[in-house]
Motif scaffolding. Structure first.
Motif, short mmCIF file in Angstrom:
data_model
loop_
_atom_site.label_atom_id
_atom_site.label_comp_id
_atom_site.label_asym_id
_atom_site.label_seq_id
_atom_site.Cartn_x
_atom_site.Cartn_y
_atom_site.Cartn_z
N SER A 249 6.38 9.13 -5.48
CA SER A 249 5.76 8.79 -6.76
C SER A 249 6.39 9.58 -7.90
O SER A 249 6.66 9.02 -8.98
CB SER A 249 4.26 9.08 -6.71
OG SER A 249 3.63 8.29 -5.72
N ARG A 250 6.65 10.86 -7.68
CA ARG A 250 7.24 11.71 -8.71
C ARG A 250 8.65 11.26 -9.06
O ARG A 250 9.02 11.13 -10.24
CB ARG A 250 7.23 13.16 -8.24
CG ARG A 250 7.77 14.14 -9.27
CD ARG A 250 7.63 15.57 -8.79
NE ARG A 250 8.42 15.80 -7.58
CZ ARG A 250 9.73 16.09 -7.58
NH1 ARG A 250 10.38 16.16 -8.73
NH2 ARG A 250 10.36 16.31 -6.46
N VAL A 251 9.47 11.02 -8.02
CA VAL A 251 10.86 10.61 -8.24
C VAL A 251 10.92 9.25 -8.91
O VAL A 251 11.70 9.03 -9.86
CB VAL A 251 11.63 10.59 -6.91
CG1 VAL A 251 12.99 9.94 -7.09
CG2 VAL A 251 11.79 12.01 -6.37
N THR B 236 12.39 5.70 -13.30
CA THR B 236 12.15 4.41 -13.94
C THR B 236 11.24 4.48 -15.16
O THR B 236 11.19 3.53 -15.95
CB THR B 236 11.54 3.41 -12.95
OG1 THR B 236 10.21 3.84 -12.61
CG2 THR B 236 12.38 3.31 -11.68
N GLY B 237 10.51 5.58 -15.31
CA GLY B 237 9.56 5.68 -16.40
C GLY B 237 8.24 4.99 -16.10
O GLY B 237 7.35 4.94 -16.95
N LYS B 238 8.09 4.46 -14.90
CA LYS B 238 6.86 3.76 -14.50
C LYS B 238 6.38 4.27 -13.15
O LYS B 238 7.18 4.69 -12.31
CB LYS B 238 7.10 2.24 -14.40
CG LYS B 238 7.53 1.58 -15.70
CD LYS B 238 7.78 0.10 -15.48
CE LYS B 238 8.16 -0.60 -16.79
NZ LYS B 238 9.45 -0.09 -17.32
N SER B 239 5.09 4.22 -12.94
CA SER B 239 4.57 4.52 -11.62
C SER B 239 4.89 3.36 -10.69
O SER B 239 5.21 2.25 -11.15
CB SER B 239 3.06 4.75 -11.67
OG SER B 239 2.39 3.52 -11.95
N ILE B 240 4.78 3.58 -9.40
CA ILE B 240 5.04 2.50 -8.44
C ILE B 240 4.07 1.36 -8.67
O ILE B 240 4.44 0.18 -8.64
CB ILE B 240 4.96 3.02 -6.99
CG1 ILE B 240 6.13 3.97 -6.72
CG2 ILE B 240 4.97 1.87 -5.99
CD1 ILE B 240 6.10 4.62 -5.35
N GLN C 147 0.84 -1.19 0.00
CA GLN C 147 0.00 0.00 0.00
C GLN C 147 0.88 1.25 0.00
O GLN C 147 1.90 1.29 0.69
CB GLN C 147 -0.93 0.00 1.21
CG GLN C 147 -1.92 -1.15 1.23
CD GLN C 147 -2.85 -1.08 2.43
OE1 GLN C 147 -2.60 -0.36 3.39
NE2 GLN C 147 -3.94 -1.84 2.37
N MET C 148 0.46 2.24 -0.74
CA MET C 148 1.24 3.48 -0.83
C MET C 148 1.41 4.15 0.53
O MET C 148 2.40 4.83 0.78
CB MET C 148 0.56 4.44 -1.80
CG MET C 148 0.80 4.12 -3.27
SD MET C 148 2.56 4.18 -3.73
CE MET C 148 2.95 5.89 -3.38
N ASP C 149 0.46 3.94 1.43
CA ASP C 149 0.53 4.59 2.74
C ASP C 149 1.74 4.14 3.55
O ASP C 149 2.15 4.84 4.48
CB ASP C 149 -0.75 4.29 3.54
CG ASP C 149 -1.97 4.99 2.95
OD1 ASP C 149 -1.77 5.97 2.21
OD2 ASP C 149 -3.10 4.55 3.22
N ILE C 150 2.30 2.97 3.22
CA ILE C 150 3.42 2.45 4.01
C ILE C 150 4.75 3.08 3.58
O ILE C 150 5.70 3.13 4.37
CB ILE C 150 3.52 0.91 3.88
CG1 ILE C 150 4.42 0.31 4.97
CG2 ILE C 150 4.03 0.50 2.50
CD1 ILE C 150 3.87 0.46 6.36
N PHE C 151 4.84 3.59 2.37
CA PHE C 151 6.13 4.06 1.84
C PHE C 151 6.73 5.23 2.61
O PHE C 151 7.95 5.24 2.84
CB PHE C 151 6.00 4.40 0.36
CG PHE C 151 5.99 3.19 -0.53
CD1 PHE C 151 7.17 2.52 -0.84
CD2 PHE C 151 4.80 2.68 -1.03
CE1 PHE C 151 7.17 1.40 -1.64
CE2 PHE C 151 4.78 1.56 -1.83
CZ PHE C 151 5.97 0.92 -2.15
N PRO C 152 5.96 6.24 3.02
CA PRO C 152 6.59 7.33 3.77
C PRO C 152 7.34 6.87 5.02
O PRO C 152 8.44 7.37 5.30
CB PRO C 152 5.39 8.22 4.14
CG PRO C 152 4.41 7.98 3.04
CD PRO C 152 4.54 6.52 2.72
#
Length: 292
Positions: free
Chosen positions: A39-41, A46-50, A23-28
């Protein structure tokens, strides 16, 4: 590099949790940056979203299991967090062009035929050459069992004992015309097993054959066993450039897999990794009387 470290930490977390819910919430909390910044970096690097990256990696792992195990399709689907066999089949067909069951049957037959044809012959890999100080100690092959995305990767490995003064590289070169006056980023995905030392490399040569830009990741080399991760090199291509050469360097023993090489132009604000830059030299000489 600042951005590369963020991307590498993100990829490392994903690779270790492909069979878990991500889940994206865990990444921070794991990476230490906001979801928006991550997400932006990641997309920029990589040219792809997570989300796209996770999906492609899960499908690649599923493709590998289809060929290497007798696990049922529904078991593989649930293992990689698909909600149903139907959802898995749709996603798999979008990427590999065939539903999982047919892919398993077709690819197993294709691989059997290929193994018979390649028996006792050295396969040549289109575009790639094996070079180095001791290429006779190493092997370069296409690996259909281990890959990042798609169905194959390049594998460079030491056939026997090799010391830290011996090395080999998988490499190729091309004309610099399309990139003259630009700053380029070469990126790839690498995976290693018990390597003494390895890394990607990129070199820019002029008409005389002199190297005018170079980086082989010596200051951030890969050692030991590592899972797939994203690596990049950024160099300028001066107007006097004639050729661009690149590849993967393996020093000593071990195995390194390479996949997904990519070249792109980047903004001049993006710092280069050029090891020949004056920035890598001290401002003043030191220890001139050898007393320090």
């Amino acid at each position: 590099m600042y951005y590369s470290e963020i991307t590498q930490k993100t990829v490392s977390y994903i690779e270790g949790n492909l069979t878990e819910e991500i889940q994206m919430d865990i990444f921070p909390s794991v990476i230490g940056y906001s979801k928006y910044h991550l997400s932006r970096v990641f997309k920029q690097e990589t040219g792809k979203s997570i989300g796209e990256y996770v999906r492609l990696r899960r499908l690649a792992m599923a493709a590998s299991l289809l060929l290497q195990t007798d696990e049922s399709i529904i078991t593989i689907a649930f293992l990689f967090r698909f909600q149903s066999q139907e959802a898995f089949t749709r996603a798999f067909k979008d990427v590999y062009g065939l539903p999982p069951g047919k892919y398993r049957k077709v690819m197993i037959v294709v691989r059997m035929i290929k193994e018979e044809n390649d028996m006792n012959t050295q396969e040549q890999i289109k575009g790639w050459n094996l070079s180095g100080s001791n290429p006779e100690l190493y092997e370069l092959i296409v690996d259909g069992d281990v890959f990042h995305t798609g169905t194959k990767s390049g594998l460079l490995y030491a056939k026997g004992e090799a010391n830290e003064q011996q090395f080999a590289t998988m490499m190729q070169g091309f004309q610099a015309d399309d990139y003259k006056g630009k700053r380029i980023k070469m990126s790839c995905f690498l995976k290693t097993e018990q390597v003494t030392k390895c890394g990607a490399w990129l070199r820019i040569d002029n008409f005389s054959g002199d190297t005018i830009q170079f980086d082989n990741m010596d200051n951030r080399s890969i050692q030991g066993t590592t899972d797939w991760n994203h690596y990049s090199i950024i160099l300028d291509v001066p107007e006097e450039s004639v050729s661009i050469h690149f590849g993967v360097l393996l020093i000593g023993e071990g195995k390194v897999w390479a996949d997904g090489f990519n070249f792109e132009e980047v903004n001049k604000k993006v710092a280069t990794t050029n090891m020949l830059s004056q920035d890598h030299l001290p401002k003043q000489p030191s220890n001139l009387d050898f007393n320090e």
